[in-house]
Design a protein around this motif. Structure first.
Motif, PDB file in Angstrom:
ATOM      1  N   GLN A  75       0.801  -1.107   0.037  1.00 29.35           N
ATOM      2  CA  GLN A  75      -0.015  -0.005   0.020  1.00 29.35           C
ATOM      3  C   GLN A  75       0.750   1.336  -0.051  1.00 29.35           C
ATOM      4  O   GLN A  75       0.590   2.169  -0.813  1.00 29.35           O
ATOM      5  CB  GLN A  75      -0.812  -0.015   1.064  1.00 29.35           C
ATOM      6  CG  GLN A  75      -2.093  -1.315   1.366  1.00 29.35           C
ATOM      7  CD  GLN A  75      -2.502  -1.305   2.558  1.00 29.35           C
ATOM      8  OE1 GLN A  75      -2.228  -0.754   3.497  1.00 29.35           O
ATOM      9  NE2 GLN A  75      -3.168  -2.704   2.722  1.00 29.35           N
ATOM     10  N   ILE A  76       1.855   1.253   0.723  1.00 30.11           N
ATOM     11  CA  ILE A  76       2.852   2.304   0.875  1.00 30.11           C
ATOM     12  C   ILE A  76       3.441   2.585  -0.423  1.00 30.11           C
ATOM     13  O   ILE A  76       3.734   3.570  -0.880  1.00 30.11           O
ATOM     14  CB  ILE A  76       3.849   2.381   1.893  1.00 30.11           C
ATOM     15  CG1 ILE A  76       3.119   2.330   3.483  1.00 30.11           C
ATOM     16  CG2 ILE A  76       4.765   3.513   1.857  1.00 30.11           C
ATOM     17  CD1 ILE A  76       3.947   1.795   4.617  1.00 30.11           C
ATOM     18  N   ASN A  78       2.437   1.937  -3.354  1.00 28.52           N
ATOM     19  CA  ASN A  78       1.302   2.581  -4.249  1.00 28.52           C
ATOM     20  C   ASN A  78       1.314   4.108  -4.042  1.00 28.52           C
ATOM     21  O   ASN A  78       1.030   4.571  -4.816  1.00 28.52           O
ATOM     22  CB  ASN A  78       0.267   1.931  -4.153  1.00 28.52           C
ATOM     23  CG  ASN A  78       0.133   0.582  -5.075  1.00 28.52           C
ATOM     24  OD1 ASN A  78      -0.221   0.674  -6.265  1.00 28.52           O
ATOM     25  ND2 ASN A  78       0.306  -0.665  -4.512  1.00 28.52           N
ATOM     26  N   VAL A  79       1.326   4.412  -2.823  1.00 31.12           N
ATOM     27  CA  VAL A  79       1.120   5.744  -2.347  1.00 31.12           C
ATOM     28  C   VAL A  79       2.507   6.493  -3.027  1.00 31.12           C
ATOM     29  O   VAL A  79       2.538   7.619  -3.733  1.00 31.12           O
ATOM     30  CB  VAL A  79       1.297   5.856  -0.668  1.00 31.12           C
ATOM     31  CG1 VAL A  79       1.542   7.464  -0.575  1.00 31.12           C
ATOM     32  CG2 VAL A  79      -0.076   5.533  -0.363  1.00 31.12           C
ATOM     33  N   THR A  82       2.068   6.432  -7.020  1.00 29.59           N
ATOM     34  CA  THR A  82       0.863   6.904  -7.724  1.00 29.59           C
ATOM     35  C   THR A  82       0.783   8.460  -7.145  1.00 29.59           C
ATOM     36  O   THR A  82       0.464   9.222  -7.824  1.00 29.59           O
ATOM     37  CB  THR A  82      -0.357   6.131  -7.214  1.00 29.59           C
ATOM     38  OG1 THR A  82      -0.316   4.759  -7.622  1.00 29.59           O
ATOM     39  CG2 THR A  82      -1.633   6.751  -7.849  1.00 29.59           C
ATOM     40  N   ASP A  83       0.859   8.659  -5.976  1.00 25.97           N
ATOM     41  CA  ASP A  83       0.367   9.875  -5.426  1.00 25.97           C
ATOM     42  C   ASP A  83       1.837  10.793  -5.177  1.00 25.97           C
ATOM     43  O   ASP A  83       1.491  12.149  -5.529  1.00 25.97           O
ATOM     44  CB  ASP A  83      -0.026   9.734  -3.910  1.00 25.97           C
ATOM     45  CG  ASP A  83      -1.294   8.899  -3.795  1.00 25.97           C
ATOM     46  OD1 ASP A  83      -1.785   8.857  -4.861  1.00 25.97           O
ATOM     47  OD2 ASP A  83      -1.509   8.679  -2.759  1.00 25.97           O
ATOM     48  N   ILE A 160       5.807  13.118   4.784  1.00 27.53           N
ATOM     49  CA  ILE A 160       4.552  12.416   4.973  1.00 27.53           C
ATOM     50  C   ILE A 160       4.557  12.268   6.720  1.00 27.53           C
ATOM     51  O   ILE A 160       5.696  11.414   7.202  1.00 27.53           O
ATOM     52  CB  ILE A 160       4.518  11.118   4.355  1.00 27.53           C
ATOM     53  CG1 ILE A 160       4.466  11.396   2.935  1.00 27.53           C
ATOM     54  CG2 ILE A 160       3.532  10.084   4.857  1.00 27.53           C
ATOM     55  CD1 ILE A 160       4.390  10.105   1.955  1.00 27.53           C
ATOM     56  N   LEU A 173       0.258   9.562   6.697  1.00 26.40           N
ATOM     57  CA  LEU A 173       0.382   8.576   5.912  1.00 26.40           C
ATOM     58  C   LEU A 173      -0.883   7.609   6.187  1.00 26.40           C
ATOM     59  O   LEU A 173      -1.289   7.091   5.117  1.00 26.40           O
ATOM     60  CB  LEU A 173       1.325   7.240   6.795  1.00 26.40           C
ATOM     61  CG  LEU A 173       1.507   6.031   6.002  1.00 26.40           C
ATOM     62  CD1 LEU A 173       1.867   6.176   4.821  1.00 26.40           C
ATOM     63  CD2 LEU A 173       2.966   5.224   6.943  1.00 26.40           C
ATOM     64  N   LEU A 176      -3.340   8.829   3.586  1.00 25.55           N
ATOM     65  CA  LEU A 176      -3.045   8.612   2.116  1.00 25.55           C
ATOM     66  C   LEU A 176      -3.344   6.979   1.908  1.00 25.55           C
ATOM     67  O   LEU A 176      -3.797   6.681   0.887  1.00 25.55           O
ATOM     68  CB  LEU A 176      -1.541   8.706   1.971  1.00 25.55           C
ATOM     69  CG  LEU A 176      -1.181  10.183   2.069  1.00 25.55           C
ATOM     70  CD1 LEU A 176       0.444  10.139   2.126  1.00 25.55           C
ATOM     71  CD2 LEU A 176      -1.650  10.941   0.855  1.00 25.55           C
ATOM     72  N   LEU A 177      -3.192   6.102   2.974  1.00 25.90           N
ATOM     73  CA  LEU A 177      -3.497   4.670   2.761  1.00 25.90           C
ATOM     74  C   LEU A 177      -4.860   4.412   2.292  1.00 25.90           C
ATOM     75  O   LEU A 177      -5.012   3.314   1.864  1.00 25.90           O
ATOM     76  CB  LEU A 177      -2.912   3.933   3.763  1.00 25.90           C
ATOM     77  CG  LEU A 177      -1.316   3.899   4.064  1.00 25.90           C
ATOM     78  CD1 LEU A 177      -1.229   3.269   5.235  1.00 25.90           C
ATOM     79  CD2 LEU A 177      -0.733   3.332   3.017  1.00 25.90           C
ATOM     80  N   HIS A 180      -5.667   2.887  -0.985  1.00 21.65           N
ATOM     81  CA  HIS A 180      -4.898   2.085  -1.623  1.00 21.65           C
ATOM     82  C   HIS A 180      -5.070   0.789  -0.845  1.00 21.65           C
ATOM     83  O   HIS A 180      -3.952  -0.044  -0.727  1.00 21.65           O
ATOM     84  CB  HIS A 180      -3.306   2.467  -1.618  1.00 21.65           C
ATOM     85  CG  HIS A 180      -2.987   3.643  -2.621  1.00 21.65           C
ATOM     86  ND1 HIS A 180      -3.065   3.615  -3.917  1.00 21.65           N
ATOM     87  CD2 HIS A 180      -2.920   5.075  -2.005  1.00 21.65           C
ATOM     88  CE1 HIS A 180      -2.794   4.931  -4.455  1.00 21.65           C
ATOM     89  NE2 HIS A 180      -2.676   5.615  -3.199  1.00 21.65           N
TER      90      HIS A 180
END
Length: 556
Positions: A75-76, A78-79, A82-83, A160, A173, A176-177, A180
């Protein structure tokens, strides 16, 4: 089958053709090095190969399996991709306590081919700012303590917040998760010799240097420890009994040091070892965790293991699960080695010599060998070479003292953006360690001094030049000399002698320093001289004489 009676025979057997720890010669940075044929290609592969439902991280009342930690890391990742647009080779910094997020963020960063910058959580704002600027980090993961220190600091890194305890203006964090939650690890092409980490290490002068290591460098260290353990098992009089429980280790040292990140954290994947993390060192809490979590191993600097051994004498807790008390970062006093051997039902002491630059491996010693040679750091890893040279670069015979040199597959790639430091530190592929040492006839290493101007306080390297520079920032200080003072618990403490104009109060000077350098670097022993400091004919301050005077004044 030929009887195996020596370490050399055991290693030769375990590293032969077709064996799990088979070694082959490869060319690395222009040198011929020994490498593990069956090592994972990258840290990304290491993580993925060891996903399971076994317990992995314990922190207070939080518990995560290997699978849960990997899912969180995915998940992190992807952050980041993607972000925040993080791509292969980008630097992502981590500055926090030993929270589970340190591990999952590190996993995410190195899985996508980015470079994890492990920042010393004890640094003050200026030191944090320097490393962020030097590494050109695009993102920083920071907890509340670091966020508070960074308030007002100019940095290009996007921050973050991890576990903030009060409102923050930037990204958090957990927030943001949410987008995702079902994400899988993003695809990435990560090669063995891609850079994976930057760990900052204090030099003898000026700012700390960023030590850049590849995936291969780090994985070689992990498998080297496995090989050493397997060779000891092969030499044992009888096969070791099968484990009755999952191995568990106590994480009491910071993850921003190679001991914490490599010897404790990363080496837990293939062994499927549970990590029990402490927020900060407290010996009574450590005893409680060893009993409650059935800890089997504990690796820490001499100061911590010394606290532990002293506390064991007065505790009623059941510590019989403990099998190993390891050391690192600084040498143990021989008396502590013997105390460990006598204080536990089953645990034996072990230690080794290594550096951030070698990814924490180098030599190792344990059990009966260590009890018989408590002043030794052990024998060389199978993937490294050691030699001792004189001032003219000639290799010295066994027993002769000189500078220790090392080369091999776990040796770092170089200092980040420091071609000058690389030129000074390498000679024909050999790295100058700055340690004065000798090797005995059997290949056991003995560290006897340091040629680099460093203090090792409880496993933390402190550059004397950095502390001198901070002292000289004071408008009244005209001259400053910083040196190591022996300390029973920490190994060494920071001492300094300064010459100042007018009258200068030692406590006021310490108060000045805590605004500029981390507290652990502030001199505990501070001498205020009433005259210019003594110098050699060439103008160098006589540091050894000042150190001797300071030690003598403490014993009067």
């Amino acid at each position: 089958m030929t009887e195996i009676t020596t370490r050399a025979q055991a290693i030769a057997t375990l590293t032969g053709k077709g064996e799990p720890y088979e070694l082959a010669t490869i060319e690395l940075a222009g040198a011929q090095c020994r490498a593990f044929v069956n090592a994972p290609i990258s840290l990304r592969e290491l993580y993925l190969d060891n996903v399971s439902e076994l317990p992995f991280i314990v922190y207070h009342d939080e518990r995560y399996t290997f699978a849960q930690a990997y899912a969180s890391a995915s998940q992190i990742a992807n952050v980041l991709v993607t972000d925040f647009g993080i791509r292969k080779g980008d630097r992502v910094a981590i500055s926090m306590r030993n929270y589970p997020e340190w591990i999952t963020v590190f996993t995410a960063v190195t899985s996508i081919g980015a470079i994890a910058v492990a920042m010393n959580a004890l640094w003050l704002a200026d030191e944090l700012e320097y490393a962020l600027t030097d590494s050109e980090a695009k993102v920083l993961f920071a907890d509340q303590e670091r966020l508070d220190r960074l308030a007002g600091v100019a940095t290009a890194a996007r921050i973050i917040a991890v576990r903030p305890s009060k409102p923050v203006s930037g990204a958090v964090l957990d927030d943001l998760l949410r987008a995702h939650r079902s994400a899988v690890m993003p695809a990435a092409d990560v090669a063995s010799d891609d850079p994976a980490t930057i760990f900052y290490t204090s030099g003898s002068t000026g700012h700390p240097k960023g030590v850049v290591s590849s995936h291969r460098n780090i994985l070689t260290a992990l498998l080297s420890w496995e090989l050493d353990a397997q060779s000891l098992a092969l030499l044992a009089p009888s096969p070791p009994p099968p484990p009755v429980q999952q191995p568990a280790t106590l994480l009491a040292v910071p993850l921003f040091h190679a001991t914490g990140s490599h010897a404790v954290y990363l080496s837990s994947y293939r062994s499927q070892r549970k990590i029990v993390a402490m927020y900060k060192w407290d010996v009574e809490t450590a005893l409680e965790l060893v009993e409650r979590e059935r800890i089997t191993s504990f690796v820490a600097p001499a100061a911590m293991t010394g606290d532990f051994v002293r506390a064991v004498k007065h505790t009623s807790r059941n510590l019989d699960s403990l099998l190993s008390v390891g050391g690192g970062g600084a040498a143990r006093a021989p008396a502590q080695v013997k105390e460990i051997g006598a204080s536990f039902t089953a645990a034996l002491p072990n230690t080794g010599w290594g550096m951030t630059e070698t990814n924490a491996i180098g030599t190792g010693i344990g059990g009966a060998d260590y009890l018989q040679r408590p002043a030794s750091s052990g024998r060389c890893s199978a993937v490294l070479d050691l030699k001792v040279i004189d001032e003219d670069g000639r290799t010295l015979a066994a027993g002769a003292r000189g500078e220790l040199m090392v080369r091999g597959t776990s040796l770092f790639q170089g200092y980040w953006n420091r071609p000058d430091a690389n030129a000074e530190s390498f000679i024909d592929g050999w790295f100058k360690t700055g340690d004065v040492a000798y090797l005995d006839e059997e290949g056991f290493l003995f560290i006897v001094d340091r040629s680099k101007d460093l203090i090792i306080r409880g496993g933390e390297n402190i550059g004397c030049g950095e502390v001198e520079a901070a002292l000289l920032d004071h408008p009244e200080v005209l001259e400053a000399s910083v040196y190591a003072i022996p300390d029973e618990r920490l190994g060494e403490e920071v001492g300094a002698t300064v010459y100042a104009r007018g009258s200068l109060d030692a406590e006021a000077l310490r108060g000045f320093l805590v605004q500029r350098i981390a507290r652990f670097k502030v001199p505990r022993y501070l001498q205020i001289a009433g005259a210019p400091l003594p110098r050699t004919a060439s103008g160098k301050i006589l540091k050894r004489a000042l150190r001797a005077q300071a030690i003598a004044s403490m014993t009067v």
